[in-house]
Enzyme design. Structure first.
Site, PDB file in Angstrom:
ATOM      1  N   ASP A 108      -0.854 -10.119  -9.061  1.00 19.49           N
ATOM      2  CA  ASP A 108      -0.090 -10.401  -7.871  1.00 19.49           C
ATOM      3  C   ASP A 108       1.422 -10.290  -8.060  1.00 19.49           C
ATOM      4  O   ASP A 108       1.696  -9.084  -8.575  1.00 19.49           O
ATOM      5  CB  ASP A 108      -0.652 -11.693  -7.534  1.00 19.49           C
ATOM      6  N   HIS A 273      -9.655 -12.072  -5.015  1.00 19.84           N
ATOM      7  CA  HIS A 273      -8.084 -11.744  -5.405  1.00 19.84           C
ATOM      8  C   HIS A 273      -7.733 -12.235  -6.700  1.00 19.84           C
ATOM      9  O   HIS A 273      -7.258 -11.862  -7.514  1.00 19.84           O
ATOM     10  CB  HIS A 273      -7.203 -12.179  -4.152  1.00 19.84           C
TER      11      HIS A 273
END
Length: 293
Positions: A108, A273
C-alpha cells in the site's frame, strides 16, 4: 502506551538525518530484507511474515515517517512527505543498521515508498516486492467514473491543509476502521489488540497521514511523470501481488507494471488487501523466491 510487538524482534530508534528518527523492529540474521507497512497500519502488519523470514534473513520493519512511533515532522512544504523523501529515510535507515544493499518489500503506502526507493536508489535495492498497489501516476489514471468512489479517501486527503484533517480527527476510529473492515476478506486476520493499535496509532498521526496522501496528489505525481518522460525503469527483479482491481476499475495491472519493470513477476491473488496478514505464507514465499531471480 505499550503496543503489540513482533516476537523475537527488538525495536530501535534509528536516525535518518535532518534531526529525524524512525522506529524500526529488527530481528533474525542473514541477508537483509526491509518491509514497509501500508495504511492505516504500522510495522506490526508484518508480524507473521517477519517472524517467518527471520529464520534466514535479517528483517527490518520500520514505521514510515509520519506513522506509528516514528517522527512526524510538520508539513512545512511539499517535499516533507514526498515518497522521494520517505524513500531516502528508508535507505538511510538501512545503511545506519549496516545494510547498504537489501531486498525491499512494501504494501500500500509502503509500496509507493518502496517504488520510489527502487527508482531513486537502484544501488541499494537489489530486488523489490510491491503488494496491492499501482505506481502513483497509474493509480490516478485508473480512478474514473463511479467505480472510482472506492478511492474516495485519496480525493479527501488531496485537499488543502485544514478541512481533511478536521473531518478525519472528528471521527478517526470510524474513518480508519472503515478501511480495516472493508478491505479485509479474512475477519480474524487483524485481531482485536492489533486493530486497537492501528486505530490508536492512526488517530495520533492524522496530520502526517494526510500529508503523505496529499503529496501523492502533487509532488509524487511530478516525480513519476519525470521518470516516465525520461523512460526510466526499475533496474532490479520485481514481483507484484495484487487483487483483481483491474477487473473492477477497467485497467490491465500487469500491463501497467510492465511499463515500469522489465524483469517482472505479476500475480493476481485471491486474498484481501491486507495480504501480509491474510496470507503471510504466500508473501514470505514470494520474498524468498526473489532471491532466485
Amino acid at each position: 502506551m505499550t503496543h503489540p510487538s513482533i516476537p523475537g524482534f527488538t525495536e530501535h530508534r534509528v536516525p535518518v538525518g535532518d534531526g529525524l528518527a524512525l522506529n524500526a523492529a529488527v530481528g533474525g540474521s542473514g541477508a537483509p530484507v526491509v518491509l514497509l507497512h501500508g495504511f492505516p497500519q504500522t510495522h506490526l502488519m508484518w508480524r507473521h511474515v517477519a517472524a517467518d523470514l527471520a529464520a534466514d534473513h535479517t528483517v527490518v520493519c520500520p514505521d514510515l515517517r509520519g506513522y506509528g512511533a516514528s517522527d512526524k515532522p510538520a508539513e512545512s512544504g511539499p517535499d516533507v512527505y514526498s515518497k522521494r523523501t520517505m524513500a531516502r529515510d528508508v535507505v538511510r535507515l538501512a545503511a545506519e543498521l549496516g545494510h547498504d544493499r537489501f531486498v525491499l518489500a512494501g504494501h500500500d503506502r509502503g509500496a509507493l515508498v518502496a517504488f520510489r526507493a527502487a527508482m531513486d536508489h537502484p544501488g541499494a535495492v537489489s530486488r523489490a516486492l510491491f503488494l496491492d498497489v499501482l505506481p502513483t501516476l497509474d493509480m490516478w489514471d485508473a480512478l474514473h467514473g463511479v467505480s472510482g468512489a472506492v478511492g474516495f479517501h485519496l480525493y479527501l486527503m488531496a485537499q488543502a491543509p485544514g478541512l481533511p484533517e478536521q473531518m478525519i480527527e472528528a471521527s478517526a476510529d470510524a474513518f480508519f476502521g472503515h478501511f480495516l473492515d472493508a478491505w479485509t476478506e479474512t475477519p480474524d486476520a487483524i485481531p482485536a489488540d492489533v486493530r486497537a493499535h492501528y486505530l490508536a496509532a492512526s488517530a495520533a498521526a492524522v496530520p502526517s497521514i494526510v500529508a503523505d496522501y496529499r503529496a501523492s496528489a502533487g509532488v509524487d505525481v511530478d516525480h513519476d511523470t519525470a521518470d516516465r518522460e525520461a523512460a526510466n525503469r526499475l533496474a532490479m527483479p520485481v514481483t507484484v501481488l495484487q487483487q483483481d482491481w483491474g477487473a473492477a476499475l477497467g485497467y490491465h495491472a500487469q500491463g501497467l507494471w510492465s511499463a515500469w519493470a522489465g524483469d517482472l513477476r505479476h500475480r493476481t491473488v485471491s486474498c484481501g488487501h491486507f495480504m501480509a496478514e491474510e496470507d503471510p505464507a504466500l508473501v514470505a514465499g514470494e520474498i524468498r523466491a526473489l532471491h532466485d531471480r
